[in-house]
Scaffold this motif. Sequence first.
Motif, PDB file in Angstrom:
ATOM      1  N   PRO A   1      28.294  44.455  38.431  1.00 34.71           N
ATOM      2  CA  PRO A   1      29.262  44.581  39.524  1.00 34.71           C
ATOM      3  C   PRO A   1      28.790  45.607  40.559  1.00 34.71           C
ATOM      4  O   PRO A   1      28.062  46.543  40.225  1.00 34.71           O
ATOM      5  N   PHE A   2      29.242  45.445  41.790  1.00 36.00           N
ATOM      6  CA  PHE A   2      28.850  46.359  42.862  1.00 36.00           C
ATOM      7  C   PHE A   2      29.950  46.407  43.922  1.00 36.00           C
ATOM      8  O   PHE A   2      30.734  45.457  44.057  1.00 36.00           O
TER       9      PHE A   2
ATOM     10  N   MET B   1      26.150  44.661  28.149  1.00 33.80           N
ATOM     11  CA  MET B   1      24.786  45.090  28.471  1.00 33.80           C
ATOM     12  C   MET B   1      24.005  43.984  29.171  1.00 33.80           C
ATOM     13  O   MET B   1      23.260  44.235  30.121  1.00 33.80           O
ATOM     14  N   VAL B   2      24.180  42.748  28.705  1.00 29.35           N
ATOM     15  CA  VAL B   2      23.529  41.615  29.365  1.00 29.35           C
ATOM     16  C   VAL B   2      24.046  41.471  30.791  1.00 29.35           C
ATOM     17  O   VAL B   2      23.278  41.226  31.736  1.00 29.35           O
ATOM     18  N   TRP B   3      25.346  41.652  30.960  1.00 30.04           N
ATOM     19  CA  TRP B   3      25.957  41.573  32.292  1.00 30.04           C
ATOM     20  C   TRP B   3      25.367  42.637  33.213  1.00 30.04           C
ATOM     21  O   TRP B   3      24.946  42.340  34.339  1.00 30.04           O
ATOM     22  N   LEU B   4      25.323  43.870  32.736  1.00 31.04           N
ATOM     23  CA  LEU B   4      24.813  44.968  33.573  1.00 31.04           C
ATOM     24  C   LEU B   4      23.318  44.837  33.817  1.00 31.04           C
ATOM     25  O   LEU B   4      22.807  45.310  34.840  1.00 31.04           O
TER      26      LEU B   4
ATOM     27  N   ALA C   1      29.805  36.198  33.161  1.00 34.65           N
ATOM     28  CA  ALA C   1      29.896  37.349  32.267  1.00 34.65           C
ATOM     29  C   ALA C   1      31.326  37.880  32.205  1.00 34.65           C
ATOM     30  O   ALA C   1      31.823  38.249  31.135  1.00 34.65           O
ATOM     31  N   PHE C   2      31.992  37.922  33.360  1.00 34.28           N
ATOM     32  CA  PHE C   2      33.369  38.417  33.404  1.00 34.28           C
ATOM     33  C   PHE C   2      34.283  37.563  32.530  1.00 34.28           C
ATOM     34  O   PHE C   2      35.055  38.081  31.710  1.00 34.28           O
ATOM     35  N   TYR C   3      34.187  36.249  32.675  1.00 35.58           N
ATOM     36  CA  TYR C   3      35.041  35.370  31.877  1.00 35.58           C
ATOM     37  C   TYR C   3      34.577  35.292  30.425  1.00 35.58           C
ATOM     38  O   TYR C   3      35.368  34.935  29.537  1.00 35.58           O
ATOM     39  N   SER C   4      33.311  35.639  30.157  1.00 42.06           N
ATOM     40  CA  SER C   4      32.848  35.730  28.768  1.00 42.06           C
ATOM     41  C   SER C   4      33.531  36.892  28.060  1.00 42.06           C
ATOM     42  O   SER C   4      33.929  36.776  26.883  1.00 42.06           O
ATOM     43  N   ILE C   5      33.683  38.012  28.765  1.00 41.40           N
ATOM     44  CA  ILE C   5      34.392  39.161  28.201  1.00 41.40           C
ATOM     45  C   ILE C   5      35.847  38.801  27.905  1.00 41.40           C
ATOM     46  O   ILE C   5      36.371  39.085  26.816  1.00 41.40           O
ATOM     47  N   LEU C   6      36.501  38.146  28.871  1.00 38.65           N
ATOM     48  CA  LEU C   6      37.884  37.730  28.652  1.00 38.65           C
ATOM     49  C   LEU C   6      37.979  36.697  27.522  1.00 38.65           C
ATOM     50  O   LEU C   6      38.917  36.731  26.712  1.00 38.65           O
TER      51      LEU C   6
ATOM     52  N   ILE D   1      29.780  53.434  40.487  1.00 34.06           N
ATOM     53  CA  ILE D   1      30.044  53.815  39.107  1.00 34.06           C
ATOM     54  C   ILE D   1      31.376  53.250  38.619  1.00 34.06           C
ATOM     55  O   ILE D   1      31.494  52.770  37.489  1.00 34.06           O
ATOM     56  N   THR D   2      32.415  53.266  39.484  1.00 40.44           N
ATOM     57  CA  THR D   2      33.710  52.737  39.063  1.00 40.44           C
ATOM     58  C   THR D   2      33.662  51.213  38.926  1.00 40.44           C
ATOM     59  O   THR D   2      34.311  50.649  38.042  1.00 40.44           O
ATOM     60  N   CYS D   3      32.901  50.555  39.781  1.00 49.43           N
ATOM     61  CA  CYS D   3      32.781  49.098  39.673  1.00 49.43           C
ATOM     62  C   CYS D   3      32.115  48.704  38.359  1.00 49.43           C
ATOM     63  O   CYS D   3      32.489  47.704  37.733  1.00 49.43           O
ATOM     64  N   ILE D   4      31.129  49.481  37.933  1.00 54.35           N
ATOM     65  CA  ILE D   4      30.451  49.201  36.669  1.00 54.35           C
ATOM     66  C   ILE D   4      31.362  49.482  35.477  1.00 54.35           C
ATOM     67  O   ILE D   4      31.424  48.718  34.512  1.00 54.35           O
ATOM     68  N   LEU D   5      32.118  50.587  35.571  1.00 51.47           N
ATOM     69  CA  LEU D   5      32.947  50.999  34.438  1.00 51.47           C
ATOM     70  C   LEU D   5      34.218  50.173  34.300  1.00 51.47           C
ATOM     71  O   LEU D   5      34.743  50.032  33.191  1.00 51.47           O
ATOM     72  N   ARG D   6      34.732  49.647  35.406  1.00 53.55           N
ATOM     73  CA  ARG D   6      36.017  48.948  35.355  1.00 53.55           C
ATOM     74  C   ARG D   6      36.070  47.883  34.274  1.00 53.55           C
ATOM     75  O   ARG D   6      36.840  47.984  33.315  1.00 53.55           O
ATOM     76  N   GLN D   7      35.266  46.867  34.423  1.00 59.27           N
ATOM     77  CA  GLN D   7      35.349  45.726  33.518  1.00 59.27           C
ATOM     78  C   GLN D   7      34.693  45.999  32.174  1.00 59.27           C
ATOM     79  O   GLN D   7      35.168  45.511  31.140  1.00 59.27           O
ATOM     80  N   THR D   8      33.602  46.782  32.158  1.00 60.84           N
ATOM     81  CA  THR D   8      32.917  47.038  30.888  1.00 60.84           C
ATOM     82  C   THR D   8      33.769  47.921  29.968  1.00 60.84           C
ATOM     83  O   THR D   8      33.916  47.625  28.776  1.00 60.84           O
TER      84      THR D   8
END
Length: 327
Positions: free
Chosen positions: A196-197, A188-191, A220-225, A123-130
């Motif tokens: 993340p896991f 949402m597309v990333w998840l 996806a990570f660098y798309s957010i950034l 849960i924390t891995c999912i919430l961290r970046q999103t």
Amino acid sequence: MLLKNKPKCCFWCIECPKGTISNQSDMDSCMKCKEDFYPNKARKKCIPKHIVFLSYAEPLGIVSASIALYFSFLSALVLGIFIKHRDSPTIKANNRHLSYILLSSLILCFLCSLLFIGRPRKITCILRQTAFGIIFSVSLATILAKTITVVLAFKATKPGSSAQKWLRPKFSYFFVMVCFLIQAVICMVWLGTSPPFPDADFYSEPGHIILECNEGSSIAFYSILGYMGLLALVSFIVAFLARKLPNVFNEAKFITFSMLVFCVVWISFIPAYLSTKGKYIMAVEIFSILASSAGLLGCIFLPKCYVLLLHLDKNQKVHITRKYFDR
């Protein structure tokens, strides 16, 4: 190792290669330790690796959490000051409702850094970046909306200008909502494709198992950034172009400097993130979150608090465009 031109009973003992052991004498070969074990110094037995992650019990975790809580409390205090002085010209002239949104998002920005501390879980891995990406996007979208409002407010003072219709609060809220939804769709597309896991790194540091969050999709990570960087860059450009407006619109100057600080922090983050290993990766990201958020809080809001609390004479001035922000 057998010696050349000598009887088979004659041999020379050599040390086992790195990562292997020999727990008996006269062995022909060495044994490799299991993935979660490593050889002792004598390379005679395998011992368990130490589990490593950024925890609340170590000094780095304690300092990071303390700074995050301090700045979140400071942001809440500034929000309280703004609400208390909500009818003052200083607050009204700077679009108080957008200021409330920005301060609330900054509180969440500071608090979301706490997700990077502690044992990684699903849960924390999912919430961290999103959570980080969405909350920061709201902050940056709000800053951009405030900057555009400053420019439009100046144009609205000119006779026959059509900019007045764009000064309604609903247009600013709509703009912030659109920016939020774009980042939410990316998350949402990333998840939905490669979320993340929790993961473990057995090899980066000898003798340690590094517990970490695998980002799943680096794209996806660098798309957010990248999306955050786009919002920050546009905000910086618009604020920079508006920096020479009359002093009643001097918020553009503060926004320009805050966006400069924000961009410098996150441009420095990328090489630091790529060159760091282990739990210090989380420390780098936490520092970037706290430094950029503190830059926004300090550059945009502390000058206004200074006027509200210490220079009441300046706060009594009624600005020429006040009527456009009273709604």
